[in-house]
Design a protein around this motif. Structure first.
Motif, mmCIF file in Angstrom:
data_model
loop_
_atom_site.group_PDB
_atom_site.id
_atom_site.type_symbol
_atom_site.label_atom_id
_atom_site.label_comp_id
_atom_site.label_asym_id
_atom_site.label_seq_id
_atom_site.Cartn_x
_atom_site.Cartn_y
_atom_site.Cartn_z
ATOM 1 N N TYR A 1 67.891 -52.625 95.597
ATOM 2 C CA TYR A 1 67.440 -53.227 96.857
ATOM 3 C C TYR A 1 66.709 -54.554 96.654
ATOM 4 O O TYR A 1 66.572 -55.330 97.590
ATOM 5 N N PHE A 2 66.201 -54.806 95.439
ATOM 6 C CA PHE A 2 65.372 -55.977 95.209
ATOM 7 C C PHE A 2 65.864 -56.790 94.016
ATOM 8 O O PHE A 2 66.457 -56.258 93.078
ATOM 9 N N SER A 3 65.553 -58.064 94.037
ATOM 10 C CA SER A 3 65.874 -58.927 92.903
ATOM 11 C C SER A 3 64.799 -58.752 91.832
ATOM 12 O O SER A 3 63.729 -58.187 92.083
ATOM 13 N N ARG A 4 65.096 -59.278 90.650
ATOM 14 C CA ARG A 4 64.116 -59.209 89.573
ATOM 15 C C ARG A 4 62.839 -59.958 89.958
ATOM 16 O O ARG A 4 61.733 -59.502 89.669
ATOM 17 N N GLU A 5 63.000 -61.091 90.594
ATOM 18 C CA GLU A 5 61.838 -61.903 90.973
ATOM 19 C C GLU A 5 60.956 -61.170 91.981
ATOM 20 O O GLU A 5 59.717 -61.233 91.908
ATOM 21 N N GLU A 6 61.577 -60.466 92.904
ATOM 22 C CA GLU A 6 60.812 -59.716 93.899
ATOM 23 C C GLU A 6 60.017 -58.583 93.242
ATOM 24 O O GLU A 6 58.825 -58.387 93.522
ATOM 25 N N LEU A 7 60.681 -57.832 92.364
ATOM 26 C CA LEU A 7 59.989 -56.735 91.690
ATOM 27 C C LEU A 7 58.888 -57.244 90.768
ATOM 28 O O LEU A 7 57.826 -56.628 90.653
ATOM 29 N N GLN A 8 59.147 -58.359 90.100
ATOM 30 C CA GLN A 8 58.130 -58.911 89.206
ATOM 31 C C GLN A 8 56.889 -59.320 89.981
ATOM 32 O O GLN A 8 55.749 -59.094 89.525
ATOM 33 N N ALA A 9 57.079 -59.912 91.152
ATOM 34 C CA ALA A 9 55.938 -60.295 91.986
ATOM 35 C C ALA A 9 55.139 -59.067 92.406
ATOM 36 O O ALA A 9 53.905 -59.065 92.387
ATOM 37 N N LEU A 10 55.844 -58.006 92.769
ATOM 38 C CA LEU A 10 55.185 -56.761 93.170
ATOM 39 C C LEU A 10 54.350 -56.196 92.027
ATOM 40 O O LEU A 10 53.177 -55.834 92.202
ATOM 41 N N VAL A 11 54.965 -56.118 90.854
ATOM 42 C CA VAL A 11 54.271 -55.562 89.691
ATOM 43 C C VAL A 11 53.076 -56.424 89.301
ATOM 44 O O VAL A 11 51.982 -55.908 89.023
ATOM 45 N N ASP A 12 53.251 -57.719 89.282
ATOM 46 C CA ASP A 12 52.167 -58.621 88.901
ATOM 47 C C ASP A 12 50.966 -58.478 89.832
ATOM 48 O O ASP A 12 49.812 -58.442 89.381
ATOM 49 N N GLU A 13 51.226 -58.411 91.137
ATOM 50 C CA GLU A 13 50.134 -58.281 92.101
ATOM 51 C C GLU A 13 49.378 -56.975 91.899
ATOM 52 O O GLU A 13 48.147 -56.939 91.944
ATOM 53 N N ALA A 14 50.107 -55.887 91.694
ATOM 54 C CA ALA A 14 49.475 -54.587 91.504
ATOM 55 C C ALA A 14 48.704 -54.534 90.192
ATOM 56 O O ALA A 14 47.536 -54.115 90.146
ATOM 57 N N HIS A 15 49.317 -54.994 89.116
ATOM 58 C CA HIS A 15 48.707 -54.884 87.797
ATOM 59 C C HIS A 15 47.472 -55.766 87.644
ATOM 60 O O HIS A 15 46.528 -55.400 86.930
ATOM 61 N N GLN A 16 47.468 -56.920 88.286
ATOM 62 C CA GLN A 16 46.278 -57.765 88.146
ATOM 63 C C GLN A 16 45.076 -57.149 88.870
ATOM 64 O O GLN A 16 43.928 -57.524 88.608
ATOM 65 N N ALA A 17 45.351 -56.174 89.751
ATOM 66 C CA ALA A 17 44.275 -55.443 90.415
ATOM 67 C C ALA A 17 44.006 -54.116 89.715
ATOM 68 O O ALA A 17 43.188 -53.312 90.183
ATOM 69 N N LEU B 1 67.216 -49.699 87.770
ATOM 70 C CA LEU B 1 66.383 -49.020 86.773
ATOM 71 C C LEU B 1 66.089 -49.960 85.608
ATOM 72 O O LEU B 1 64.950 -50.039 85.133
ATOM 73 N N ALA B 2 67.104 -50.674 85.176
ATOM 74 C CA ALA B 2 66.899 -51.623 84.084
ATOM 75 C C ALA B 2 65.873 -52.684 84.474
ATOM 76 O O ALA B 2 64.981 -53.026 83.679
ATOM 77 N N THR B 3 65.965 -53.175 85.693
ATOM 78 C CA THR B 3 65.019 -54.188 86.165
ATOM 79 C C THR B 3 63.615 -53.613 86.303
ATOM 80 O O THR B 3 62.625 -54.288 86.004
ATOM 81 N N ALA B 4 63.522 -52.378 86.747
ATOM 82 C CA ALA B 4 62.214 -51.727 86.884
ATOM 83 C C ALA B 4 61.498 -51.673 85.545
ATOM 84 O O ALA B 4 60.289 -51.927 85.452
ATOM 85 N N ILE B 5 62.231 -51.352 84.502
ATOM 86 C CA ILE B 5 61.638 -51.280 83.169
ATOM 87 C C ILE B 5 61.243 -52.675 82.692
ATOM 88 O O ILE B 5 60.135 -52.888 82.177
ATOM 89 N N GLU B 6 62.130 -53.642 82.871
ATOM 90 C CA GLU B 6 61.879 -55.009 82.414
ATOM 91 C C GLU B 6 60.666 -55.634 83.089
ATOM 92 O O GLU B 6 59.922 -56.403 82.466
#
Length: 250
Positions: A48-64, A78-83
């Motif tokens: 459902y999401f691009s790599r850039e979208e998921l990376q932004a989500l992860v970065d925002e959560a992890h920095q908090a 799944l591959a993108t989720a891991i990456e």
């Protein structure tokens, strides 16, 4: 975020970034995203999401300091989720050998929920377009779950809406090749670790909350006895059978 009736749809890096921030501001201690559907379709397993979208989500959560989990059955999502650094992969029904290797190397959690694919009564409650795929894809789900456990992936177990059926999940894991000990740990200490609560619950240790069940038999000999609960202790207090019930039997 995502998946229609289960979550709210968001699209685009900035939209997703803002959504995560809003959830964090509201006190969320976990961000969950729906990366894929639930079964294979004629289109395979689209993400459902691009790599850039998921990376932004992860970065925002992890920095908090907040972990991220994803509903994800396999494929490119799944591959993108891991990456991108997502901490917990939920379901992973069609996890590939390459995914298994990546999950292991990245030391991520895989939360298995096999019952929904193997319980006819539950399948009949699903939307019509999902009934046949759940039945037809059972064999592959079993094979992939077995492969992940055999490879030593760090796994826990959940019910995926099969509320009250956690003991059945343990039985499926054992049927698929998990040792009885690891299958039981998947719903106790490992589940607590996934939730970041292993200092409070998940094992019988001094100082932890005394949430304990008593079952009819030895689960390390036969995990099916976990479905025969005789006593329940919550925070050190017996709630089943109740004290007055015990007195009445004397």
């Amino acid at each position: 975020m995502g998946m229609g009736f289960v979550g709210y749809p968001f699209s685009g890096v900035e939209n997703i970034r803002q959504a995560v921030r809003e959830n964090l501001s509201a006190g969320a201690d976990l961000i969950k995203v729906y990366t894929t559907g639930t079964v294979k379709s004629s289109r395979g397993m689209p993400s459902y999401f691009s790599r850039e979208e998921l990376q932004a989500l992860v970065d925002e959560a992890h920095q908090a300091g907040v972990p991220v989990a994803t509903h994800c059955i396999g494929g490119a999502g799944l591959a993108t989720a891991i990456e991108t650094g997502i901490d917990v992969i939920e379901h992973g029904y069609f996890v590939s050998d390459e995914d298994i290797e990546s999950i292991s190397k990245a030391n991520r959690w895989l939360v298995m929920t096999p019952s929904i694919f193997f319980t006819d009564a539950r399948i009949r409650t699903l939307p019509p377009n999902l009934v046949e795929p759940h039945i037809q894809q059972r064999r592959e789900v079993r094979q992939r779950m077995a492969a992940a456990m055999k490879a030593g992936v760090k796994f826990a177990a959940g019910t995926d809406g099969m509320h009250g059926g956690l003991a059945q999940e343990v039985q499926y894991l054992a049927d698929f090749g998990a040792t009885k000990e690891s299958a039981i740990q998947a719903v106790t200490i490992r589940a607590a670790m996934v939730c970041g609560m292993d200092c409070e619950v998940g094992s019988l240790e001094k100082g932890k909350i005394a949430d304990v069940i008593g079952v009819d038999g030895n689960p390390f000999e036969d995990v099916r006895v976990l479905q025969r609960v005789l006593t329940v202790m919550k925070a050190g207090k017996m709630v089943r059978p109740k004290a007055r019930d015990t007195e009445a039997k004397r």
